[in-house]
Design a protein around this motif. Structure first.
Motif, PDB file in Angstrom:
ATOM      1  N   LYS B  10      -4.859  14.393 -24.966  1.00 47.77           N
ATOM      2  CA  LYS B  10      -5.832  13.299 -24.915  1.00 47.77           C
ATOM      3  C   LYS B  10      -6.233  13.067 -23.470  1.00 47.77           C
ATOM      4  CE  LYS B  10      -5.879  11.459 -29.201  1.00 47.77           C
ATOM      5  NZ  LYS B  10      -7.040  11.900 -29.968  1.00 47.77           N
ATOM      6  N   TRP B  12      -7.196  10.921 -20.204  1.00 51.77           N
ATOM      7  CA  TRP B  12      -6.742   9.615 -19.719  1.00 51.77           C
ATOM      8  C   TRP B  12      -7.832   8.572 -19.947  1.00 51.77           C
ATOM      9  CZ3 TRP B  12      -1.817   9.614 -18.875  1.00 51.77           C
ATOM     10  CH2 TRP B  12      -1.186  10.785 -18.426  1.00 51.77           C
ATOM     11  N   THR B  13      -7.362   7.339 -20.163  1.00 49.70           N
ATOM     12  CA  THR B  13      -8.320   6.242 -20.294  1.00 49.70           C
ATOM     13  C   THR B  13      -8.232   5.345 -19.063  1.00 49.70           C
ATOM     14  OG1 THR B  13      -6.759   4.723 -21.324  1.00 49.70           O
ATOM     15  CG2 THR B  13      -7.950   6.232 -22.780  1.00 49.70           C
ATOM     16  N   GLN B  15      -7.722   2.297 -19.078  1.00 52.10           N
ATOM     17  CA  GLN B  15      -6.599   1.387 -19.279  1.00 52.10           C
ATOM     18  C   GLN B  15      -5.310   1.974 -18.703  1.00 52.10           C
ATOM     19  OE1 GLN B  15      -6.683  -1.873 -20.910  1.00 52.10           O
ATOM     20  NE2 GLN B  15      -4.858  -1.789 -19.621  1.00 52.10           N
ATOM     21  N   GLN B  16      -5.153   3.273 -18.895  1.00 52.05           N
ATOM     22  CA  GLN B  16      -3.938   3.912 -18.386  1.00 52.05           C
ATOM     23  C   GLN B  16      -3.900   3.914 -16.867  1.00 52.05           C
ATOM     24  OE1 GLN B  16      -4.689   7.425 -20.971  1.00 52.05           O
ATOM     25  NE2 GLN B  16      -2.507   7.313 -21.448  1.00 52.05           N
ATOM     26  N   TYR B  55      -8.682  11.656 -13.752  1.00 57.05           N
ATOM     27  CA  TYR B  55      -9.382  10.794 -14.709  1.00 57.05           C
ATOM     28  C   TYR B  55     -10.902  10.871 -14.558  1.00 57.05           C
ATOM     29  CZ  TYR B  55     -11.533   6.608 -16.569  1.00 57.05           C
ATOM     30  OH  TYR B  55     -12.379   5.751 -17.209  1.00 57.05           O
ATOM     31  N   PRO B  57     -14.327   9.013 -16.544  1.00 57.03           N
ATOM     32  CA  PRO B  57     -14.714   8.064 -17.598  1.00 57.03           C
ATOM     33  C   PRO B  57     -15.443   8.745 -18.749  1.00 57.03           C
ATOM     34  CG  PRO B  57     -16.038   7.742 -15.620  1.00 57.03           C
ATOM     35  CD  PRO B  57     -14.954   8.708 -15.264  1.00 57.03           C
ATOM     36  N   ASP B  58     -15.207   8.275 -19.919  1.00 59.20           N
ATOM     37  CA  ASP B  58     -15.832   8.820 -21.122  1.00 59.20           C
ATOM     38  C   ASP B  58     -17.333   8.552 -21.116  1.00 59.20           C
ATOM     39  OD1 ASP B  58     -15.102   9.610 -24.229  1.00 59.20           O
ATOM     40  OD2 ASP B  58     -16.837   8.289 -24.057  1.00 59.20           O
TER      41      ASP B  58
END
Lengths: 345, 345
Positions: B10, B12-13, B15-16, B55, B57-58
């Motif tokens: 997955k 990273w988000t 939030q993480q 990371y 961003p999506d």
DNA sequence: CTGAAAGCGCTTACAG
DNA sequence: CTGAAAGCGCTTACAG
């Protein structure tokens, strides 16, 4: 009037369709996906409204849930190049057949900034996977390796030895070189030169190796696959009084450039010099004399790359995926022949 | 090992990252966007973590908020075609310069299913706007019109009269025809034939009209811009004993096909027949004799299309956007000349 | 056969 | 200088 006057038309949302139909978004969603039975009457009403409104679900929101975009990317050095155009064509065909969309991106000959952008399209989940086609060389691939760690990547056209676990699709380059070499050797030539493509590409290395099975000492000069470089390299050879009666081009364009330069020097093709290309572009059979070359199925490289990628995507792994090596074929035309007697020689 | 062994990593988000840094997502978001001051110490810590985690961003989530993807699309009939490859190249260059991504899609000669797919990319907000390039004809454009109602669309290469409020970018096709016509007329020719491209395209109509300023009664046959069609059409003319001493090709490829067929019939170029192309492809100057043609800057068509689109996008309207018509240039080479005496004629 | 609600991963007023 | 929370537009367990 068009966008001119209604610049901020918001697209319809599923909620609006639901409101209009007097149902919940849940029901609209299920009507569209068919994942749950819906009252036929209700379904019909909803479908009519969807048509009427011209509603289309937001791709981003959808992906946010499902985690899949059903889009794959194709990174090529330059989309305006014939070769990569063919790869793109094949990849698009296959993606379409498997109901995926294809996004084509030029890296402008591996410009790191551009590459990063496309790698990020995988990272940001804009696309589900990537078909990568190398430009000049396959060595500085750290970024690609990172991407390949977590996302499906397939290499089109060039394998990378170090990244052997990434599936790749390529032509029988070594065999192609052998075929060309054998042909020219049989015609009786003994002095050949190779004006190859980029030295950093496996395909170049392999083709050269194949030719050298028959011409072990053939001089190798490297160009950039463009016509001009074939022209220039032959110019260099002539200027240095290098003796040769056969020229192997890194591709057809280089071979055509070579022919042009040879002619300008008063040399006849094939009477004085035999020239062989690689690819079999459309123009190869049209020029006079028609070009002898090694045909590879470039569209098929694209097709197979997309297929491997999507199969891996659906399987969730490349475990068991094997790379594809496509056959090549010698096409003998008119630029190759036995040495003709020359009064000047 | 790569995707083979870690298929479900997955990403990273935010939030993480926030958790790892001991801050809120708000602060992470602002650190990335710079839209609000953040404590330098904190910012540094966050940035380090972002780097470390790799990371990104999506894209979908981001778009869901901002409403912008900073991606534009380019729909072409066939990406493997030289002409559309050049357009794509130009559009990509410009998009890149303006910090947009470009998504290239082949419509496979206006296959409605494919077209729908790409139109939907605008509708679903996957892309912010679309550069559309027509294939065979510009009449059945209802779908395109619908899209253009709410989303920015620019036409590359072909304008549509009915859709005059959609900005377009094209070459001076009429003027190109005139230049070619005048040149051949000046050489003394009186009997000319035109083997044009698709009849349904404005560009074809305009070029023909330009040529006909000088050859009002010139026969017009229509092909498909491919070499083979030039070859075939000239074959038809010869088979029907049509008399002509000049051929205007719909593009260079058709002209080259025509030359091939003329030669096979024992006719010399330009001694017996003058041939003029359109485009000035690279090979035009390489073939023997080198092709006389009208040069258009295809890359520039792509560049300007992308520019108009993005400008409209940022302005939120095409109000005040004017279409672009790019200059062309006659390039006289060796396939055009005065009629030479022929014993057989 | 249907709906309320949680949640996908972000951005951004609002409040402090 | 910082955070809790609403909301972008969907999908999908959960409950009825």
């Amino acid at each position: 009037m068009f966008f001119v006057t209604e610049p901020n038309t918001k697209p319809w949302t599923m909620q609006q369709i639901a409101d209009a139909a007097g149902v919940s978004v849940t029901t609209v969603s299920h009507t569209m996906s068919g994942k749950r039975p819906v009252n036929p009457q209700t379904a019909l009403r909803i479908k009519r409204l969807i048509d009427e409104f011209g509603y289309v679900p937001d791709a981003g929101a959808r992906r946010l849930q499902s985690g899949r975009s059903r889009m794959i990317g194709l990174a090529v050095p330059d989309i305006s190049n014939w070769y990569f155009g063919r790869i793109a064509r094949g990849a698009e065909e296959m993606a379409d057949e498997l109901d995926y969309g294809l996004i084509v991106c030029s890296t402008f000959n591996s410009d790191p900034r551009r590459e990063k952008r496309y790698f990020n399209m995988v990272r940001t989940r804009m696309i589900d996977g990537l078909v990568y086609t190398a430009g000049r060389e396959m060595n500085e691939m750290n970024e690609l390796e990172k991407v390949a760690l977590s996302s499906p990547v397939v290499l089109a056209d060039e394998g990378i030895n170090r990244l052997s676990s990434i599936p790749w699709v390529t032509s029988e380059n070594f065999e192609g070189g052998r075929l060309a070499g054998a042909h020219v050797r049989e015609l009786g030539h003994t002095k050949a030169v190779i004006i190859g493509g980029f030295a950093g590409l496996n395909s170049t290395v392999e083709r050269v190796a194949g030719i050298r099975e028959f011409f072990p000492n053939a001089l190798v000069l490297n160009g950039d696959f463009e016509m001009q470089s074939g022209y220039d390299l032959v110019g260099d050879l002539l200027a240095n009084d290098v003796r040769f009666t056969a020229v192997f081009g890194g591709n057809d364009l280089m071979a055509i450039g070579a022919i042009k330069r040879l002619r300008e020097a008063g040399l006849r093709v094939p009477e004085d010099v035999t020239v062989v290309g690689f690819d079999d572009v459309e123009i190869a059979s049209v020029i006079t004399p028609a070009l002898t070359t090694v045909r590879q199925d470039v569209v098929s490289i694209g097709r197979n790359s997309a297929r491997l990628l999507i199969e891996g995507l659906e399987a969730g792994t490349f475990e068991g995926t094997s790379s594809v090596i496509l056959p090549v074929q010698l096409v003998v035309r008119a630029t190759s022949g036995p040495l003709a007697p020359d009064p000047r020689r």
